[in-house]
Design a protein around this motif. Structure first.
Motif, short mmCIF file in Angstrom:
data_model
loop_
_atom_site.label_atom_id
_atom_site.label_comp_id
_atom_site.label_asym_id
_atom_site.label_seq_id
_atom_site.Cartn_x
_atom_site.Cartn_y
_atom_site.Cartn_z
N MET A 113 -8.20 10.43 15.69
CA MET A 113 -9.11 10.07 16.77
C MET A 113 -9.02 8.58 17.04
O MET A 113 -8.75 7.79 16.14
N ALA A 114 -9.18 8.25 18.29
CA ALA A 114 -9.22 6.86 18.73
C ALA A 114 -10.19 6.81 19.91
O ALA A 114 -9.89 7.34 20.98
N ILE A 115 -11.35 6.23 19.67
CA ILE A 115 -12.42 6.26 20.67
C ILE A 115 -12.91 4.85 20.95
O ILE A 115 -13.19 4.08 20.04
N ARG A 116 -12.99 4.54 22.24
CA ARG A 116 -13.60 3.28 22.69
C ARG A 116 -14.99 3.65 23.22
O ARG A 116 -15.13 4.52 24.06
N PHE A 117 -16.01 2.97 22.68
CA PHE A 117 -17.38 3.21 23.11
C PHE A 117 -17.72 2.24 24.23
O PHE A 117 -17.52 1.04 24.09
N VAL A 118 -18.20 2.77 25.34
CA VAL A 118 -18.52 1.94 26.50
C VAL A 118 -19.98 2.15 26.91
O VAL A 118 -20.53 3.23 26.74
N ASP A 119 -20.58 1.10 27.43
CA ASP A 119 -21.93 1.16 27.96
C ASP A 119 -21.79 1.31 29.47
O ASP A 119 -21.57 0.32 30.18
N LEU A 120 -21.89 2.54 29.95
CA LEU A 120 -21.67 2.80 31.37
C LEU A 120 -22.75 2.19 32.26
O LEU A 120 -22.53 2.00 33.45
N SER A 121 -23.90 1.85 31.69
CA SER A 121 -24.96 1.26 32.51
C SER A 121 -24.63 -0.16 32.94
O SER A 121 -25.21 -0.67 33.89
N VAL A 122 -23.68 -0.82 32.26
CA VAL A 122 -23.33 -2.19 32.64
C VAL A 122 -21.94 -2.28 33.29
O VAL A 122 -21.48 -3.36 33.58
#
Length: 166
Positions: A79-88
């Motif tokens: 697994m390779a996951i980038r966590f993003v804050d879609l609200s910003v």
């Protein structure tokens, strides 16, 4: 894991799902059972986005698509996951190009490594689990295997030949 605990240095983090978590995930994904689920992550922050890379391993039991019999599967998936804050993130700035990482949303406070492991497990499951008796059950139900199918200009002739040879 809280965002402030994720820096540029790699941090190793292991998750071992307990019986309650495995039962909940089995129900969520329509599985007979999950006997083991382990996720090993390397976490770090890259250009303000937390990134988790690693592997999940699991032992699951699914129902055969043809017979309903239990089918065991051992999963070992990267697994390779980038966590993003879609609200910003402005929708116009969102990249739609393929990357080396899947993307998951975070809430601006923490990343959910358990959900990352769960989603990776879901993607690694066999979509069409088959028991040893599946081929016979499918054949008895009239399901034609792909290698038995005839298509093209002579497909109609095969039907005539098959009915004439009986």
């Amino acid at each position: 894991m809280p965002l402030e605990r994720i820096g540029s240095e790699l941090v190793k983090h292991d998750l071992i799902a307990g019986e309650t978590e495995r039962a909940a995930l089995a129900k969520r994904f329509g599985l007979i059972a999950i006997d083991r689920l382990v996720a090993r992550f390397d976490l770090h922050r890259d250009a303000n986005s937390p990134i988790a890379t690693g592997r999940i391993s699991a032992d699951v039991t699914q129902a055969c698509i043809a017979t309903g019999e239990p089918v065991a599967q051992t999963i070992d998936a990267p697994m390779a996951i980038r966590f993003v804050d879609l609200s910003v993130i402005d929708a116009e700035d969102l990249e739609l190009e393929p990357s080396d990482h899947d993307e998951m949303e975070h809430d601006g406070q923490a990343v959910d490594l358990g959900e990352a492991a769960a989603q990776t497990l879901a993607l690694a499951l066999d979509l069409y689990p088959r028991s040893p008796a599946a081929a016979a059950a499918l054949k008895a139900a009239g399901v034609i295997e792909e290698h038995d199918m005839v298509s093209g200009a002579f497909a109609g002739l095969k039907g005539l030949l098959d009915s004439g040879s009986r």
